[in-house]
Design an enzyme around this catalytic site. Structure first.
Site, PDB file in Angstrom:
ATOM      1  N   ASP A   1      -9.945   4.625  -1.782  1.00  0.00           N
ATOM      2  CA  ASP A   1     -11.146   4.409  -0.982  1.00  0.00           C
ATOM      3  C   ASP A   1     -12.409   4.785  -1.756  1.00  0.00           C
ATOM      4  OD1 ASP A   1      -9.743   6.827  -0.655  1.00  0.00           O
ATOM      5  OD2 ASP A   1     -10.883   7.393   1.098  1.00  0.00           O
TER       6      ASP A   1
ATOM      7  N   TYR B   1       4.783  -5.614  -0.336  1.00  0.00           N
ATOM      8  CA  TYR B   1       5.035  -7.026  -0.635  1.00  0.00           C
ATOM      9  C   TYR B   1       6.514  -7.306  -0.896  1.00  0.00           C
ATOM     10  CZ  TYR B   1       0.034  -7.688  -0.757  1.00  0.00           C
ATOM     11  OH  TYR B   1      -1.293  -7.755  -0.402  1.00  0.00           O
TER      12      TYR B   1
ATOM     13  N   LYS C   1      -3.551   6.049  -3.543  1.00  0.00           N
ATOM     14  CA  LYS C   1      -3.809   6.790  -2.304  1.00  0.00           C
ATOM     15  C   LYS C   1      -2.834   7.971  -2.219  1.00  0.00           C
ATOM     16  CE  LYS C   1      -6.142   7.230   1.548  1.00  0.00           C
ATOM     17  NZ  LYS C   1      -7.514   7.749   1.489  1.00  0.00           N
TER      18      LYS C   1
ATOM     19  N   ASP D   1      -4.604  -5.795  -4.166  1.00  0.00           N
ATOM     20  CA  ASP D   1      -4.998  -6.968  -3.395  1.00  0.00           C
ATOM     21  C   ASP D   1      -6.398  -6.784  -2.833  1.00  0.00           C
ATOM     22  OD1 ASP D   1      -4.921  -9.378  -2.091  1.00  0.00           O
ATOM     23  OD2 ASP D   1      -3.261  -8.868  -0.758  1.00  0.00           O
TER      24      ASP D   1
END
Length: 391
Positions: free
Chosen positions: A259, A149, A219, A283
């Site tokens: 995930d 972002y 992640k 998000d």
């Protein structure tokens, strides 16, 4: 007499008649804000019997601003919010094909609102895709200023991206760009400072609200130095600054791969209290969690800088131009964001009244069209009036 909110010694100083800027919002924002404001004013009156009152100050942004001033985000709006510290806003239209990429991102970047805070809970009576939606009660702390972002990217085929790829291949010896001639390139900055201030805020929130677990979502198995750094720096911060709380069991810090997190919020949402995430993961997770309890129409949000006191509370949904001006939109995202605002001011009596009134309104079978699911539905203004009656 109306007064500005001040931030002194790490604390907000709020008078009995604070001035709070608001951005009405585009599309359904115009339907929602006037009704939400009526609920806010009625709740303040009920809670404090005329001893306290908010003076609302309109500032412009989005399509309404562009039509009136020629600017999507006037400097006057930014300076007014900076001066008054706290604001609330409806959904904003973002120009397509030019101008500011996202007005919401621009506001967060300009005011360094590093924590996007999204409490997700279930209200009885709302239809959910889950068998046990009441088990979902999770507060999201999403880092708001870094990650992709930051908007650092170059388009495929441009001279700029050619320079970047040339540097990566020749100077940095990168050999893993599969199709360099047709690749766009983006940069993902994640810093120690940015990660620590977000995770510290999440921990402080958990401790203040008597919640035990803070989970770092990342992640890091793939992006070892950015996402993996977020995880590593979070653990180091907790051990360095919250050793007593960890030792006593008052605080538990753990982590989970992003995930897997998206699986577990469906399978075992009750295992999470407060979650801290990098920007992009946050998000995704915010909207996924909102869907579990009824959708973003009832999902509140806040963007906060806990170091300066600046905060913008906002609708988390879009402008919904297809129903704008028809008195059909769900006002609950703004109403519940208002609850967060009043909690932030320390006016918890107001937030409790509004939250309980919304709960009662749902329990009595009053829903706007997005939540009615085949049952009788009520307009924005009718729903807001029922909330006022239930205060």
């Amino acid at each position: 007499m109306a007064n500005k909110i001040c931030f002194e010694n790490g604390q907000l100083n709020v008078s009995d008649n604070p001035v709070i800027p608001f951005i009405e919002g585009d599309g359904v924002g115009r339907d929602i804000w006037k009704n939400a404001r009526a609920v806010f004013d009625a709740a303040v009156e009920k809670a404090y019997d005329s001893q306290r009152k908010v003076t609302w100050l309109e500032v412009l942004a989005g399509k309404k601003s562009f039509d009136e001033t020629g600017s999507w985000l006037p400097e006057q709006t930014l300076s007014t919010i900076k001066e008054h510290l706290v604001a609330i806003k409806g959904p904003l239209e973002t120009p397509v094909g030019g101008g500011i990429r996202s007005l919401n991102v621009a506001l967060r970047q300009e005011l360094d609102l590093f924590a996007c805070v999204r409490p997700v809970r279930y209200f009885k009576g709302i239809e959910s895709p889950l068998k046990n939606p009441e088990k979902t009660n999770i507060t999201i702390f999403r880092e708001n200023t870094e990650d992709i972002y930051a908007g650092i990217e170059w388009e495929a085929g441009t001279a700029e991206v050619t320079k970047v790829i040339d540097f990566l291949q020749n100077e940095m010896k990168v050999s893993k760009i599969r199709f360099p001639q047709t690749s766009s390139i983006g940069i993902k900055p994640i810093s120690i400072e940015g990660s620590e201030r977000l995770i510290r805020s999440a921990i402080e929130y958990a401790l203040t609200n008597h919640l035990t677990k803070v989970t770092l979502v990342h992640k890091g198995n793939i992006q070892k130095f950015t996402e993996g750094g977020f995880r590593k720096w979070g653990y180091e911060l907790a051990k360095r600054e919250y050793a007593k709380e960890l030792e006593s069991g008052k605080l538990v810090v753990d982590d989970i791969i992003a995930d897997n997190f998206l699986q577990q919020i469906l399978l075992r949402p009750e295992r999470f209290d407060v979650v801290a995430l990098t920007n992009l993961n946050g998000d995704y997770a915010s909207d996924a969690l909102a869907a579990q309890v009824g959708g973003i129409g009832i999902s509140p949000g806040a963007n906060i800088n806990y170091l300066t006191g600046h905060a913008i509370f906002e609708a988390t949904h879009g402008t919904a131009p297809d129903i704008a001006g028809q008195d059909l939109a769900n006002p609950c995202s703004v109403l519940l964001s208002g609850c967060m605002l009043f909690d932030y001011l320390g006016w918890t009596e107001v937030s409790e009244k509004i939250s309980k009134a919304i709960e009662t309104t749902f329990a009595k079978g009053y829903f706007t069209a997005d939540l009615a699911k085949g049952k009788a539905s009520y307009s924005t203004s009718e729903f807001a009036q029922k909330v006022i009656e239930n205060l």
